[in-house]
Each structure stands twice: as structure tokens, then as C-alpha cells.
Write an enzyme that holds these catalytic residues in place. Structure first.
Site, PDB file in Angstrom:
ATOM      1  CE  LYS A 100       2.932 -10.623  27.048  1.00  0.00           C
ATOM      2  NZ  LYS A 100       3.796 -10.605  25.864  1.00  0.00           N
ATOM      3  CB  VAL A 127       5.821  -2.547  28.679  1.00  0.00           C
ATOM      4  CG1 VAL A 127       5.459  -1.523  27.773  1.00  0.00           C
ATOM      5  CG2 VAL A 127       4.516  -2.769  29.595  1.00  0.00           C
ATOM      6  CB  ILE A 131      12.063  -0.796  24.627  1.00  0.00           C
ATOM      7  CG1 ILE A 131      12.085  -1.550  23.186  1.00  0.00           C
ATOM      8  CG2 ILE A 131      12.163   0.487  25.021  1.00  0.00           C
ATOM      9  CD1 ILE A 131      10.809  -0.729  22.446  1.00  0.00           C
ATOM     10  CD  GLU A 185       1.542 -12.821  24.159  1.00  0.00           C
ATOM     11  OE1 GLU A 185       1.578 -13.122  25.181  1.00  0.00           O
ATOM     12  OE2 GLU A 185       2.943 -12.416  23.797  1.00  0.00           O
ATOM     13  CE  LYS A 200       3.707  -6.503  25.408  1.00  0.00           C
ATOM     14  NZ  LYS A 200       3.936  -6.761  23.837  1.00  0.00           N
ATOM     15  N   GLY A 298      10.478 -11.281  21.458  1.00  0.00           N
ATOM     16  CA  GLY A 298      11.720 -12.069  21.083  1.00  0.00           C
ATOM     17  C   GLY A 298      12.302 -12.662  22.298  1.00  0.00           C
TER      18      GLY A 298
HETATM   19  N1  HSE Z   1       3.258 -11.163  21.597  1.00  0.00           N
HETATM   20  C1  HSE Z   1       4.175 -10.144  22.200  1.00  0.00           C
HETATM   21  C2  HSE Z   1       4.375  -9.233  20.926  1.00  0.00           C
HETATM   22  C3  HSE Z   1       5.435 -10.751  22.803  1.00  0.00           C
HETATM   23  O1  HSE Z   1       4.219  -9.534  19.918  1.00  0.00           O
HETATM   24  O2  HSE Z   1       4.775  -8.016  21.235  1.00  0.00           O
HETATM   25  C4  HSE Z   1       6.062  -9.380  23.637  1.00  0.00           C
HETATM   26  O3  HSE Z   1       5.252  -9.021  24.488  1.00  0.00           O
END
Ligand code: HSE
Length: 414
Positions: A100, A127, A131, A185, A200, A298
Site C-alpha cells: 500500500k 487495502v 476483503i 507493520e 489505504k 494477516g
Molecule cells: N498493518 C496492517 C494492518 C496490515 O494492521 O491493517 C494490513 O495492511
């Protein structure tokens, strides 16, 4: 048979290889071709991997291999992912990604290269994890004028807030758990400071409205200032606190955008989106509100979206998928201080009665909130909707009456 490569063997990369191997037969049926992982790029050693023979440390092994036609870039980060993606597409390969940061920073440029080279650059996994949201916005809702998108776009912070709200778990413990589960991250500051959600919503806004929005154009706040007192006040107001990324198209053709924690009413569909789940509300002029819900982070949910993009590339070697937006404009995003908003304020005060009188005098009508265990030097209230700049001026004025802001959170209107 189509040969593909996977760049990066972290949480998502290992999931991509796992899904491709485990579902090889059904994927071959859907793609109408067998898909084989020829190379995996990573600088680390994986001697115990069943695919140890496919690892390489050299990007050139992938770039210069004419058999490799699709590459999954799941390394994350801007560099060298940006340079690699450009070179791969310029060499005629399609690229799919969960990155992203790269799409939010360089999407317009990379999509233009993909168009020029007649290859695909797909990023469903960037994003909402597993989903489906990129395809629905670009294809299924294409007949609509999208008016607004508001979403819980970061699984890590939603997981942390859920633990704080329902289990009174301290922030640091909840973050450590999110890291252990592979949600966060590499540098979790990007999660808790809101940058990940910002990237996102930039991607969704760029896609929905056809013009690139850069993360630096969006006012972004994270969840590090949220206290359990705020959580209690939100409950007494009738909702919960969620980290929201929001974009609204204005009649002027500019957009209002923000990423910040918000009070979300219990009536809203986003209020019940808990744990690592993401929820994204897209308001279209023909459809009304459409809400997307699922695991936003995940290994396997994200890998599932990456592999779906690989399949799409394989099915579209001849007819390119149309995914495109124009480059950005520095004046495209309105100053967030001009947005009208209703604000929750938690303030430190001296005498309660004097403070309440001053708040009414300065703000006019407000709703005072209560919570158990509030000290006598604390007051919380929610203002009517007005430009945020005006709210800040009024809060500054209140300081003269001994009312100082300890915390403030915008109230969502979805
Ligand atoms: N670190 C991101 C989150 C991972 O917790 O949504 C998925 O993009």
C-alpha cells in the site's frame, strides 16, 4: 503453464506461496493455466523450506527470466519495491502487490507504465487484506458516482482499540499481541500513528475519484492519545472510538479527507467492526451505502487477495484490465480545518459550574457527557457541528476561563 515469481518471503509472501501450492488444482481450473512458482526473492536464508531450491537473492534472476510473466511484489516499503516494479513492467511482466505504501505514493506513475507496456498492475491486497474492495469500486460500482468512503482500514489499531474497549487491556500489551499475530507493520508506528490507514484511504480515493491523492495531502492522526477515559465517554455518548479514514467528494470537485480516531455511533455499521476486521462504507449515488467487511490483515487473508490478482493477470494477458487514475494536484484536498465537524472535548477545569458557564457562553449549545470515576477537575462535552478552525478558536478562548483541552475526538457522521 505460467511461471510466476514472489518477491518477499515474510508474512504475506510465505502465505502467497502456501496458497498457490495448496490450491494449485482449483487455481489452475480458474486461471485455465497451471501456475508455478519459479523463483522466490529474499535476502534471508530458508534452508528448511520445501521450496528451498526456488529461492534467490538476485532480482536479476527474475527480471531477466523470460518465462516469468507475473511477479507478486510483497516486500513492502518504497525502495527497492518501486524500482523493481518499474523494471519488471518495462520488461513486459505484470505485477501484483499488497504494498500500500508503494501504490499510495507511486500509483499514478506505475499505472501509467502498466498502460504503456500493456501489462497489468493489480493491488487488491493493498487495502482491506482479504476483503474485495478494489475490484468492487473499479468494476461493480462503476455505474455510480461515489460520494463518500469511510472505513476502518487498519487491523492492528482496530484490534488494539477492541482490546482496550472490551478487555481494558493496556495499549502496549495489545500492540505486542497484534505484532505476534502478524497484523502489524514492520514498524508499527505506521499502524498506530495512522499512516497505514492514510495510505489505504489515499488508494481508495484515487480509485474512486480518478485523481491521485498523496498521503502527505491528508491530515492524519493515530490512536496513541486515546485514553480509557475517552473510551468511557464515547460509551456514555452512545458509541465507540474507531480509527477512520474518510474521503468525501465536494461540489467544488475537491475532496475532504482525514484519517483520525472518531466517535462512531452504535447505530453505524462500522461500530460493530471489531478485532482485526476492517469495515469500509462506500456511498454511491445509485446504490446508497454499501459496506464491505472482513479480515483486514494477516497472512492468509492478504495472500488470498494477492493470488486472486495473479489469477486475474493470467486470465488477462491479452486484454488488459482497466485500472487507472490521473496524477494528483496540490489543491485537490481541502484544508481539513475548513471541514464542518462536531467535536468531543475532554477538558481539565477548575470550578465545574464556572467552566460549564464558560463553555456555554463560548460554544452555545453543547452536550455534556459523564463517566464513572471522573475526577472533579474533568469535564467532557460534544459541540454542535461547525468548521474545525472555529472550534479551535473557541477552545483557545476557553483557556482564559481555565478550561484546557486534555483530548478531543471528531464525531463521525456515518
Ligand atoms: N498493518 C496492517 C494492518 C496490515 O494492521 O491493517 C494490513 O495492511
Amino acid at each position: 503453464m505460467v511461471q510466476v515469481a514472489v518477491m518477499g518471503h515474510g508474512v504475506v509472501g510465505s502465505g502467497v506461496v502456501e496458497v498457490l501450492m495448496k490450491h494449485a488444482q482449483s487455481i489452475a481450473k480458474r486461471a485455465k493455466e497451471e501456475i508455478c512458482v519459479k523463483k522466490i526473492l529474499d535476502l534471508r536464508e530458508f534452508p528448511d523450506s520445501p521450496y528451498a531450491d526456488r529461492f534467490t537473492k538476485s532480482f536479476d534472476d527474475i527480471l531477466s527470466d523470460p518465462e516469468i510473466r507475473v511477479v507478486a511484489e510483497v516486500m513492502g516499503g518504497l525502495h527497492p519495491a518501486y524500482e523493481y516494479t518499474k523494471q519488471l513492467m518495462e520488461a513486459g511482466k505484470s505485477v501484483v502487490t499488497s504494498n500500500k505504501e508503494l501504490v499510495a505514493q507511486k500509483g499514478a506513475e506505475l499505472l501509467a507504465i502498466a498502460q504503456k507496456m500493456n501489462v497489468n498492475y493489480l493491488f487488491e491486497a493493498s487495502v482491506g487484506g482479504g476483503i474485495p474492495i478494489i475490484r468492487p469500486i473499479s468494476q461493480c460500482l462503476a455505474a455510480n458516482d461515489v460520494q463518500e468512503i469511510a472505513g476502518i482500514l487498519n487491523g492492528t489499531t482496530n484490534f488494539i482499540l477492541t482490546k482496550m474497549i472490551h478487555e481494558q487491556m493496556p495499549f502496549s500489551e495489545a500492540l505486542a499481541l497484534a505484532q505476534k499475530l502478524g497484523y502489524a507493520e514492520r514498524n508499527p508506528a505506521a499502524d498506530i500513528e495512522g499512516q497505514d490507514a492514510c495510505r489505504k484511504i489515499c488508494i481508495l480515493a484515487s480509485l474512486a475519484f480518478g485523481r491521485h491523492v498523496y498521503p502527505s495531502q491528508v491530515h492524519t492522526e493515530g490512536i496513541t492519545q486515546i485514553t480509557l477515559a475517552d473510551v468511557d465517554y464515547a460509551e456514555s455518548w452512545g458509541g465507540v472510538i474507531k480509527l477512520i479514514g474518510e474521503v468525501k467528494m465536494q461540489e467544488s470537485g475537491k475532496v475532504q479527507m482525514i484519517v483520525c480516531p472518531m466517535f462512531v455511533s452504535r447505530e453505524s455499521q462500522l461500530a460493530t467492526v471489531d478485532d482485526v476486521f476492517n469495515g469500509i462504507m462506500v456511498r454511491g449515488d445509485a446504490t446508497g451505502d454499501v459496506v464491505f467487511y472482513g479480515k483486514g490483515a494477516g497472512k492468509l487473508p492478504t495472500a488470498s487477495a494477492v493470488v486472486a490478482d495473479i489469477i486475474d493477470c493470467v486470465k488477462h494477458f491479452k486484454a488488459r484490465k482497466y485500472l487507472f487514475w490521473e496524477d494528483g494536484d496540490p489543491n485537490y484536498v481541502e484544508d481539513y480545518l475548513d471541514n464542518s465537524v462536531s467535536m468531543y472535548v475532554r477538558a481539565a477545569v477548575g470550578d465545574h459550574a464556572d467552566a460549564e458557564e464558560a463553555i456555554h457562553r463560548v460554544f452555545g449549545k453543547v452536550d455534556f457527557l459523564t463517566r464513572r470515576d471522573a475526577g472533579s477537575e474533568e469535564l467532557a462535552f460534544v459541540t454542535l457541528s461547525m468548521p474545525e478552525r472555529v472550534i479551535d478558536e473557541k477552545l483557545e478562548e476557553l483557556k482564559k476561563s481555565g478550561v484546557t483541552v486534555a483530548g478531543k475526538i471528531r464525531v463521525g457522521d456515518f
